[in-house]
Motif scaffolding. Structure first.
Motif, PDB file in Angstrom:
ATOM      1  N   GLN A   1       0.825  -1.204   0.000  1.00 61.09           N
ATOM      2  CA  GLN A   1       0.000   0.000   0.000  1.00 61.09           C
ATOM      3  C   GLN A   1       0.861   1.257   0.000  1.00 61.09           C
ATOM      4  N   PHE A   2       1.973   1.222   0.740  1.00 60.17           N
ATOM      5  CA  PHE A   2       2.912   2.347   0.685  1.00 60.17           C
ATOM      6  C   PHE A   2       3.481   2.491  -0.727  1.00 60.17           C
ATOM      7  N   ILE A   3       3.889   1.384  -1.307  1.00 62.99           N
ATOM      8  CA  ILE A   3       4.471   1.411  -2.653  1.00 62.99           C
ATOM      9  C   ILE A   3       3.458   1.934  -3.669  1.00 62.99           C
ATOM     10  N   GLU A   4       2.209   1.545  -3.491  1.00 67.00           N
ATOM     11  CA  GLU A   4       1.148   2.011  -4.386  1.00 67.00           C
ATOM     12  C   GLU A   4       1.029   3.534  -4.348  1.00 67.00           C
ATOM     13  N   ILE A   5       1.151   4.121  -3.152  1.00 64.72           N
ATOM     14  CA  ILE A   5       1.093   5.581  -3.015  1.00 64.72           C
ATOM     15  C   ILE A   5       2.281   6.222  -3.715  1.00 64.72           C
ATOM     16  N   PHE A   6       3.487   5.675  -3.511  1.00 64.65           N
ATOM     17  CA  PHE A   6       4.687   6.234  -4.136  1.00 64.65           C
ATOM     18  C   PHE A   6       4.566   6.205  -5.661  1.00 64.65           C
ATOM     19  N   LYS A   7       4.066   5.101  -6.173  1.00 60.78           N
ATOM     20  CA  LYS A   7       3.939   4.960  -7.630  1.00 60.78           C
ATOM     21  C   LYS A   7       2.804   5.825  -8.182  1.00 60.78           C
ATOM     22  N   LYS A   8       1.782   6.021  -7.377  1.00 57.38           N
ATOM     23  CA  LYS A   8       0.645   6.839  -7.791  1.00 57.38           C
ATOM     24  C   LYS A   8       1.086   8.237  -8.190  1.00 57.38           C
ATOM     25  N   TYR A   9       2.109   8.761  -7.483  1.00 57.39           N
ATOM     26  CA  TYR A   9       2.585  10.114  -7.757  1.00 57.39           C
ATOM     27  C   TYR A   9       3.931  10.118  -8.488  1.00 57.39           C
ATOM     28  N   ASN A  10       4.230   8.978  -9.087  1.00 58.01           N
ATOM     29  CA  ASN A  10       5.383   8.869  -9.999  1.00 58.01           C
ATOM     30  C   ASN A  10       6.729   9.176  -9.361  1.00 58.01           C
ATOM     31  N   TYR A  11       6.901   8.752  -8.116  1.00 55.54           N
ATOM     32  CA  TYR A  11       8.228   8.819  -7.504  1.00 55.54           C
ATOM     33  C   TYR A  11       9.081   7.698  -8.081  1.00 55.54           C
ATOM     34  N   GLU A  12      10.345   7.975  -8.263  1.00 58.06           N
ATOM     35  CA  GLU A  12      11.279   6.926  -8.639  1.00 58.06           C
ATOM     36  C   GLU A  12      11.788   6.277  -7.350  1.00 58.06           C
ATOM     37  N   ILE A  13      11.630   4.975  -7.235  1.00 57.48           N
ATOM     38  CA  ILE A  13      12.097   4.259  -6.054  1.00 57.48           C
ATOM     39  C   ILE A  13      13.554   3.862  -6.289  1.00 57.48           C
ATOM     40  N   LEU A  14      14.451   4.592  -5.627  1.00 51.19           N
ATOM     41  CA  LEU A  14      15.886   4.359  -5.807  1.00 51.19           C
ATOM     42  C   LEU A  14      16.376   3.183  -4.975  1.00 51.19           C
ATOM     43  N   HIS A  15      15.707   2.961  -3.850  1.00 48.83           N
ATOM     44  CA  HIS A  15      16.147   1.890  -2.947  1.00 48.83           C
ATOM     45  C   HIS A  15      14.976   1.446  -2.087  1.00 48.83           C
ATOM     46  N   LEU A  16      14.904   0.139  -1.829  1.00 47.02           N
ATOM     47  CA  LEU A  16      13.893  -0.406  -0.927  1.00 47.02           C
ATOM     48  C   LEU A  16      14.450  -1.664  -0.279  1.00 47.02           C
ATOM     49  N   ASP A  17      14.474  -1.691   1.043  1.00 41.94           N
ATOM     50  CA  ASP A  17      14.817  -2.927   1.752  1.00 41.94           C
ATOM     51  C   ASP A  17      13.970  -3.032   3.010  1.00 41.94           C
ATOM     52  N   TYR A  18      13.775  -4.240   3.463  1.00 39.65           N
ATOM     53  CA  TYR A  18      12.925  -4.488   4.623  1.00 39.65           C
ATOM     54  C   TYR A  18      13.207  -5.889   5.161  1.00 39.65           C
ATOM     55  N   GLU A  19      12.616  -6.184   6.315  1.00 38.84           N
ATOM     56  CA  GLU A  19      12.714  -7.503   6.922  1.00 38.84           C
ATOM     57  C   GLU A  19      11.320  -8.099   7.024  1.00 38.84           C
ATOM     58  N   SER A  20      11.206  -9.393   6.774  1.00 39.44           N
ATOM     59  CA  SER A  20       9.937 -10.090   6.949  1.00 39.44           C
ATOM     60  C   SER A  20      10.143 -11.277   7.880  1.00 39.44           C
ATOM     61  N   LEU A  21       9.087 -11.680   8.569  1.00 34.89           N
ATOM     62  CA  LEU A  21       9.178 -12.805   9.490  1.00 34.89           C
ATOM     63  C   LEU A  21       9.358 -14.111   8.722  1.00 34.89           C
ATOM     64  N   GLN A  22      10.182 -14.993   9.270  1.00 35.43           N
ATOM     65  CA  GLN A  22      10.477 -16.262   8.642  1.00 35.43           C
ATOM     66  C   GLN A  22       9.888 -17.414   9.455  1.00 35.43           C
ATOM     67  N   LYS A  23       9.541 -18.496   8.761  1.00 32.94           N
ATOM     68  CA  LYS A  23       9.022 -19.680   9.442  1.00 32.94           C
ATOM     69  C   LYS A  23      10.047 -20.184  10.456  1.00 32.94           C
ATOM     70  N   GLY A  24       9.538 -20.658  11.587  1.00 33.80           N
ATOM     71  CA  GLY A  24      10.426 -21.130  12.634  1.00 33.80           C
ATOM     72  C   GLY A  24      10.724 -20.070  13.670  1.00 33.80           C
ATOM     73  N   ASN A  25      10.355 -18.814  13.368  1.00 37.46           N
ATOM     74  CA  ASN A  25      10.554 -17.709  14.292  1.00 37.46           C
ATOM     75  C   ASN A  25       9.334 -17.604  15.206  1.00 37.46           C
ATOM     76  N   LYS A  26       9.569 -17.318  16.498  1.00 38.78           N
ATOM     77  CA  LYS A  26       8.462 -17.215  17.447  1.00 38.78           C
ATOM     78  C   LYS A  26       7.467 -16.151  17.017  1.00 38.78           C
ATOM     79  N   ARG A  27       7.979 -15.035  16.506  1.00 43.41           N
ATOM     80  CA  ARG A  27       7.081 -13.961  16.072  1.00 43.41           C
ATOM     81  C   ARG A  27       6.259 -14.384  14.856  1.00 43.41           C
TER      82      ARG A  27
END
Length: 289
Positions: free
Chosen positions: A231-257
């Motif tokens: 949804q954040f990316i959709e907003i950025f693209k809606k107004y034609n921003y160039e995404i120069l960099h994107l990184d993030y962390e996601s939960l992995q199987k086996g993790n308590k969280r």
């Protein structure tokens, strides 16, 4: 503190008259927050190091540039990193609330000077004890106010605390008011704040509720939208921003969280997203106008 008790406490404070409720909130935060100023500065240091690496990789130099920070927080940590480490010409930092206290800023001046071997002298008669070229505007709603002429816009864990429509309006405004080529950097933490201090709760627990149900739970003191990474990316693209960099962390199987996340019965509003998209956190995105 159990998240249900915390929510009840915030709801009770919200019933108090304006200014009194903010005073009580600050007192409660001070009572329960046992972290030291040095400890909190170290957490911002990790933001600086991560940002520094990404900007170097992108060949973005902030020396002699003007930075606009959205969301000053409790003390001017990032403005000091911009001024003394990135060597910017000026930092304008704004916040919709008023959190800076002169005694805290003066303590930070000495602490930052000692740790990073710089000399920080408060500007004469500055009511907050800030150095020259670090300008603070509290009670400033950026969605309603115009942008000054700046080169670089920065926010650290702010977008998730804004109304969803305001996030959209902010990026629409920046696209029209910032000069072409300006850089915008957001650090985003789209997790359920009620989990802080209550590890029994999933970081994504709030995704089980409808909009109406969630509106009854949250208060102005722990306001948090539930926008997911797509949804954040959709907003950025809606107004034609160039995404120069994107990184993030996601939960992995086996993790308590991750196990806690899988126990959440998702509301249909979020059913279309993958586990990776739903749990994406610690997001860093660099946009170009």
């Amino acid at each position: 503190m159990n998240h249900k008790i915390k929510t009840l406490l915030f709801k009770t404070i919200a019933l108090l008259p304006s200014k009194i409720d903010d005073y009580c909130y600050h007192k409660i935060q001070s009572f329960f927050d046992k972290s030291t100023l040095e400890g909190r500065l170290k957490s911002v240091d990790s933001t600086y190091l991560r940002l520094s690496k990404v900007l170097k990789d992108l060949n973005v130099d902030l020396k002699d540039k003007t930075v606009f920070e959205i969301g000053s927080g409790w003390f001017p940590a990032m403005p000091y990193f911009f001024k003394y480490k990135f060597q910017t010409e000026k930092v304008i930092t704004i916040d919709i609330n008023k959190h800076f206290k002169k005694e805290t800023v003066l303590e930070l001046n000495g602490l930052f000077s000692n740790i990073y071997d710089v000399s920080i002298a408060p500007e004469l008669n500055n009511k907050y004890g800030l150095p020259e070229d670090v300008v603070y505007f509290p009670n400033y709603d950026i969605v309603k106010e115009d942008f000054p002429e700046v080169d670089f816009v920065f926010s650290r864990y702010v977008l998730s605390h804004m109304n969803e429509n305001d996030v959209d309006d902010l990026h629409k405004k920046m696209k029209t008011q910032l000069k072409e080529g300006s850089i915008v950097v957001h650090f985003i933490s789209p997790s359920d704040l009620r989990q802080h201090g209550d590890n029994s709760l999933s970081l994504q627990d709030f995704l089980q509720y409808s909009k109406e149900e969630w509106a009854k739970i949250r208060t102005k003191f722990d306001y948090h939208n539930r926008l997911r990474l797509p949804q954040f990316i959709e907003i950025f693209k809606k107004y034609n921003y160039e995404i120069l960099h994107l990184d993030y962390e996601s939960l992995q199987k086996g993790n308590k969280r991750y196990d806690l996340f899988k126990q959440v019965k998702l509301h249909e509003d979020f059913a279309k997203y993958s586990d990776e998209e739903l749990t994406a956190g610690n997001i860093l995105v660099v946009l170009k106008v």
